[in-house]
Scaffold this active site. Structure first.
Site, mmCIF file in Angstrom:
data_model
loop_
_atom_site.group_PDB
_atom_site.id
_atom_site.type_symbol
_atom_site.label_atom_id
_atom_site.label_comp_id
_atom_site.label_asym_id
_atom_site.label_seq_id
_atom_site.Cartn_x
_atom_site.Cartn_y
_atom_site.Cartn_z
ATOM 1 N N ARG A 322 -3.558 -11.364 -2.937
ATOM 2 C CA ARG A 322 -2.182 -10.845 -2.982
ATOM 3 C C ARG A 322 -1.274 -11.606 -2.009
ATOM 4 N NH1 ARG A 322 0.756 -6.694 -5.370
ATOM 5 N NH2 ARG A 322 -0.980 -5.751 -6.473
ATOM 6 N N GLU A 725 4.524 0.727 -2.025
ATOM 7 C CA GLU A 725 4.369 -0.360 -1.065
ATOM 8 C C GLU A 725 5.579 -1.291 -0.922
ATOM 9 O OE1 GLU A 725 0.744 -1.365 -3.323
ATOM 10 O OE2 GLU A 725 -0.073 -1.909 -1.368
HETATM 11 N N1 MTE Z 1 3.163 7.574 1.470
HETATM 12 C C1 MTE Z 1 2.649 8.515 2.292
HETATM 13 N N2 MTE Z 1 3.421 9.545 2.654
HETATM 14 N N3 MTE Z 1 1.360 8.435 2.746
HETATM 15 C C2 MTE Z 1 0.547 7.375 2.403
HETATM 16 O O1 MTE Z 1 -0.608 7.332 2.816
HETATM 17 N N4 MTE Z 1 0.329 5.267 1.141
HETATM 18 C C3 MTE Z 1 1.049 4.106 0.582
HETATM 19 C C4 MTE Z 1 2.148 4.575 -0.360
HETATM 20 N N5 MTE Z 1 2.943 5.608 0.233
HETATM 21 C C5 MTE Z 1 1.075 6.362 1.547
HETATM 22 C C6 MTE Z 1 2.410 6.524 1.089
HETATM 23 C C7 MTE Z 1 0.195 3.178 -0.137
HETATM 24 S S1 MTE Z 1 -0.700 2.065 0.747
HETATM 25 C C8 MTE Z 1 0.122 3.156 -1.501
HETATM 26 S S2 MTE Z 1 -0.784 2.012 -2.305
HETATM 27 C C9 MTE Z 1 0.831 4.147 -2.321
HETATM 28 O O2 MTE Z 1 1.554 5.094 -1.530
HETATM 29 C C10 MTE Z 1 -0.186 4.884 -3.184
HETATM 30 O O3 MTE Z 1 0.368 5.892 -3.925
HETATM 31 P P1 MTE Z 1 1.145 5.664 -5.312
HETATM 32 O O4 MTE Z 1 0.403 4.629 -6.060
HETATM 33 O O5 MTE Z 1 1.101 6.989 -5.938
HETATM 34 O O6 MTE Z 1 2.525 5.210 -4.932
HETATM 35 N N1 HPA Z 2 -4.076 -3.333 -4.152
HETATM 36 C C1 HPA Z 2 -4.871 -2.388 -3.629
HETATM 37 N N2 HPA Z 2 -6.164 -2.355 -3.821
HETATM 38 C C2 HPA Z 2 -6.725 -3.313 -4.564
HETATM 39 C C3 HPA Z 2 -5.950 -4.310 -5.138
HETATM 40 C C4 HPA Z 2 -4.561 -4.335 -4.916
HETATM 41 O O1 HPA Z 2 -3.826 -5.204 -5.404
HETATM 42 N N3 HPA Z 2 -6.778 -5.125 -5.827
HETATM 43 C C5 HPA Z 2 -8.003 -4.624 -5.666
HETATM 44 N N4 HPA Z 2 -7.988 -3.520 -4.910
HETATM 45 MO MO1 MOS Z 3 -2.310 0.891 -0.792
HETATM 46 S S1 MOS Z 3 -2.707 -0.533 0.592
HETATM 47 O O1 MOS Z 3 -2.780 -0.178 -2.107
HETATM 48 O O2 MOS Z 3 -3.656 1.904 -0.559
#
Ligand code: MTE
Ligand code: HPA
Ligand code: MOS
Length: 766
Positions: A322, A725
């Site tokens: 990534r 993210e």
């Molecule tokens: N928001 C909160 N409040 N707490 C979290 O741990 N994790 C982040 C983001 N937002 C997180 C957060 C991360 S690393 C990811 S990948 C996404 O939420 C995962 O959730 P989603 O795919 O439903 O957005």
């Molecule tokens: N994001 C988070 N987790 C993962 C990914 C990614 O792009 N690819 C494999 N595991």
């Molecule tokens: Mo988020 S770093 O893909 O849990």
């Protein structure tokens, strides 16, 4: 698809509304139940990890006599007590739950103690005597790279002919950036509670983003099958990537105690242990050569990353992928060589963290732009603009994916106007001309972020929906709730399909026994994947109910309207509940397991070419900072953000995600500093030494908006886009604004390593 199932043209009554997080009130009232709040079963044992106190060495002996002699201490388990496999590697192998021969980082789990209380377990854990033969630790990525010590082979992306491009370039600039790591600092540290059942069955409550991974590893460690392990997660007190792979350590250790004793076991990590034993965001060193025209247009880029993998692979492979696939950020790079090395160091194995390598790629890209502008004395926003992906510039990424629905120009133009760039730029320049001590800085930067797991097989999800005879709905899916609001978004999707109130949809804990073979809730794909799986399940039930309604009303399908908890046709109506009961009476199934697999994606993991992402999201930020050139302190005074969320499923939740991600990104880049001593002991292991942003670090003026009229051109759930993210990377604007302030009286380019702590700012000022 008939008109009842379209994700696009349906009139929306629940989706797109800014409904509060389902647990918002419970969170603030202390009523949301986290694992450590659950009523404990009688006989529950409390566990503590025994971890290595050196960074590198050979274990000569382990003596737990004194620990086991303490009253109330039940047992001590090590690698040799594992009936199954001593391996919790998420992708590769050779990552032991408990190490028994060599120690590869300080804080590495060696065993687990179970006692009547957590205090006693911790005391006993300290009383275990381990004798080591110490070896020299490798703590620096440059040294690991020199010695060719890697946890994985290098990844290399080649596009065009970079050497030829650099040769033809008017200017070639070289640079190097030290990018700091970051601890997840979730408020709830890692925890699991395990309850043994009959026949070695194990019920596992785990604070994990990846219940299926916990299920698999608990089964492997215990030597049972996946069908003997049921993992449940109601919510996490934050995950941020830190509970994507490494929750398996905690859950497997607790399950082992339950297996051996037949008693429930709880393992929760004290902050200091959590921070020493588990991995973080990869700190990286990036190095580059970039060739540009006299106007600053990029012709070619040669970029190398040295990533601190820690002692093992964990998720380092896809994190580096990534980083490599985000080194272009918003810019067309016709010729590129981008290489990533997974350097092996004697530190905890680094893992997923919000952005997953993307932040390291984007900050490298933006630092390169910044350098080009400084070296050529150009306006950095002009350098950005001439390099944006655009139809007349080029829209093919170095990894061969076409940039579609390109929002870079509308997002950055709209933001520069709403943030009043021109006026503020002039004011800040005037301020700096008069104030040599407190200087201000201003910067704008865009983010393009690819949405999908970069491993195609992970892009799938399942959901289970039941409609009961009273018209209430039970919703379950493979996604986990970590505060990001996923559960509400998916409930909105289901309520929208049935045209019922969202509070008629019961949100339930994630459970491997209900929806199997799930992916981690990660890569920001939670609502894209689980929302669509739930949409498919609810739509299947709805189409059966529709058939019942056509017969009941003696009307054709097209005239039937589900609306406001009712079903109407030609002047007649039933409540949704009445139709549910009627369907049941006619022996029609009101339950469905839905599945979804993201279309269009493919990836050649050797060549790093293909279409890894279903689509891109776009965002931009303008940050204004002030720095004190005597103390090195900095503050972000104002931030303006415009973020593309497609047709947002829930703008209130999305705004919260953007604000939170930005502030977390500011923490990564300004105040969160990981510091290891010469022996490899992490010395920043709690809030007193590891500074996360507080409420007063939030920019006092913080204007966040979502891009209007931005329906996803791809068929995502109700045309929304992921948000979790991408906005973290918008905090790079704060870093660039700090550089702008430092550079206000400098010629040419200069380095500023991250985090831009007072110390690092001072060393760049002077
Ligand atoms: N928001 C909160 N409040 N707490 C979290 O741990 N994790 C982040 C983001 N937002 C997180 C957060 C991360 S690393 C990811 S990948 C996404 O939420 C995962 O959730 P989603 O795919 O439903 O957005
Ligand atoms: N994001 C988070 N987790 C993962 C990914 C990614 O792009 N690819 C494999 N595991
Ligand atoms: Mo988020 S770093 O893909 O849990």
């Amino acid at each position: 698809m008939n008109k009842h199932m379209q994700t696009t043209s349906m009139e929306r009554s629940v989706v797109g509304k800014g409904i509060a997080h389902d647990s918002a009130k419970k969170h603030v009232a202390g009523q949301a139940i986290y694992i450590d709040d659950m009523a404990e079963l009688p006989g529950t044992l409390h566990a503590a990890l025994v971890v290595s106190t050196i960074a590198h060495g050979i274990i000569k002996s382990i003596d737990a006599t004194e620990a086991l002699a303490m009253q109330g201490v039940h047992l001590f388990l090590t690698a040799k007590d594992i009936p199954g496999h001593n391996d919790i590697a998420p992708i590769m192998s050779g990552e032991p739950l408990f190490t028994d021969d060599k120690v590869e980082h300080l804080g590495q789990p060696i065993g687990v103690i179970a006692a009547d209380s957590i205090e006693l377990a911790i005391k006993a854990a300290h009383a275990v005597v381990i004798d080591y033969e110490e070896l020299e630790p490798v703590l620096d990525v440059e040294i690991a790279h020199q010695r060719k010590e890697y946890v994985l082979p290098a990844q290399e992306l080649i596009q065009g002919d970079v050497e030829a491009a650099l040769k033809d370039a008017a200017h070639v600039f070289e640079g190097r950036l030290e990018i700091g790591g970051q601890d997840h600092f979730y408020l709830e540290t890692q925890i699991a509670y395990t309850i043994p059942g009959e026949d070695n069955d194990m019920l596992v409550y785990s604070s994990t983003q990846h219940p299926t991974e916990v299920q698999h590893h608990v089964a492997h460690v215990l030597g049972t099958l996946a069908n003997s392990v049921d993992v449940k997660v109601r919510r996490m007190g934050g995950g941020f990537g830190g509970k994507e792979s490494q929750a398996t350590i905690i859950a497997s250790a607790a399950a082992l105690i339950s297996l051996k004793t037949g008693k429930p076991a709880k393992l929760r990590l004290k902050r200091a242990v959590d921070m020493t034993a588990t991995g973080k965001r990869h700190d990286m060193v990036s190095k580059w050569r970039v060739g540009v025209t006299a106007e600053g247009k990029i012709l070619g880029m040669d970029v190398e990353y040295l990533a601190r993998a820690g002692y093992s692979a964990d998720l380092t492979g896809p994190v580096i992928t990534r980083a490599i696939t985000h080194t272009d950020n918003a810019y067309f790079v016709p010729n590129a060589r981008i290489v990533g090395h997974a350097c092996k160091t004697n530190t905890a194995s680094n893992t997923a963290f919000r952005g997953f390598g993307g932040p390291q790629g984007v900050i490298t890209s933006e630092t390169i732009i910044d350098q080009i502008a400084r070296e050529l004395s150009l306006n950095p926003n002009d350098v950005r603009a001439i390099n944006y992906y655009a139809p007349d510039n080029g829209e093919l990424t170095p990894y061969d994916q076409q940039v579609e629905q390109n929002q870079l120009v509308p997002v950055t133009q709209t933001l520069l106007a709403s943030a009043e760039w021109d006026r503020r730029r002039a004011e800040i320049d005037a301020h700096n001309a008069k104030n040599p001590i407190i200087r201000k800085g201003l910067a704008m930067m865009p983010v393009k972020f690819g949405i999908s797991f970069n491993l195609p097989s992970l892009n799938q999800a399942g959901a289970l929906v039941h409609v009961y005879q009273d018209g209430s709905v039970h919703l379950n899916h493979g996604g986990t709730e970590m505060g990001q609001g996923l559960f509400m978004k998916v409930a909105q999707v289901v309520a929208e399909v049935f045209q019922i109130d969202v509070d008629r949809v019961k949100i339930t804990e994630t459970q491997t026994g209900k929806v199997p073979n799930t992916s981690a809730t990660a890569a920001s794909t939670g609502s894209d994947l689980n929302g669509m799986a739930a949409f498919n399940a609810a739509s299947a039930i709805k189409s059966r109910m529709l058939k019942v309604a056509t017969e009941h009303f003696k009307a054709d399908e097209g005239s039937i309207l589900f609306k406001d908890n009712e079903v109407h046709a030609e002047g007649q109506s039933l409540t949704f509940a009445e139709l549910a009961r009627l369907s049941w009476a006619q022996r029609v199934s009101l339950s469905e397991a839905g599945h979804y697999a993201t279309p269009k994606i493919h990836w050649d993991a050797q060549k790093l070419k293909g279409r890894p992402f279903f689509y891109f999201t776009y965002g931009a930020a303008v940050a204004e900072v002030a720095i004190d050139t005597i103390t090195g302190e900095s503050r972000c005074l104002r931030a303006d953000i415009l973020q593309d969320c497609g047709a947002s499923l829930n703008p209130a939740i999305d705004l919260g995600q953007i604000e939170g991600a930005f502030v977390q990104g500011m923490g990564w880049l300004t105040c969160e500093e990981l510091w290891w001593d010469k022996k490899g002991k992490l010395r920043t292991i709690g809030p007193s030494t590891y500074k996360i942003p507080g409420s007063r670090d939030v920019p006092p003026e913080f204007n966040v908006s979502l891009l209007n009229n931005a329906s996803n051109i791809e068929e995502t759930v109700f045309r929304s886009k992921a948000v979790g993210e991408p906005p973290l990377m918008l905090a790079i604007s704060v870093y660039l604004a700090i550089k702008d302030a430092i550079g206000s009286n400098k010629e040419g380019s200069f380095d500023l390593k991250t985090p831009a702590t007072p110390e690092n700012i001072l060393s760049s000022v002077n």
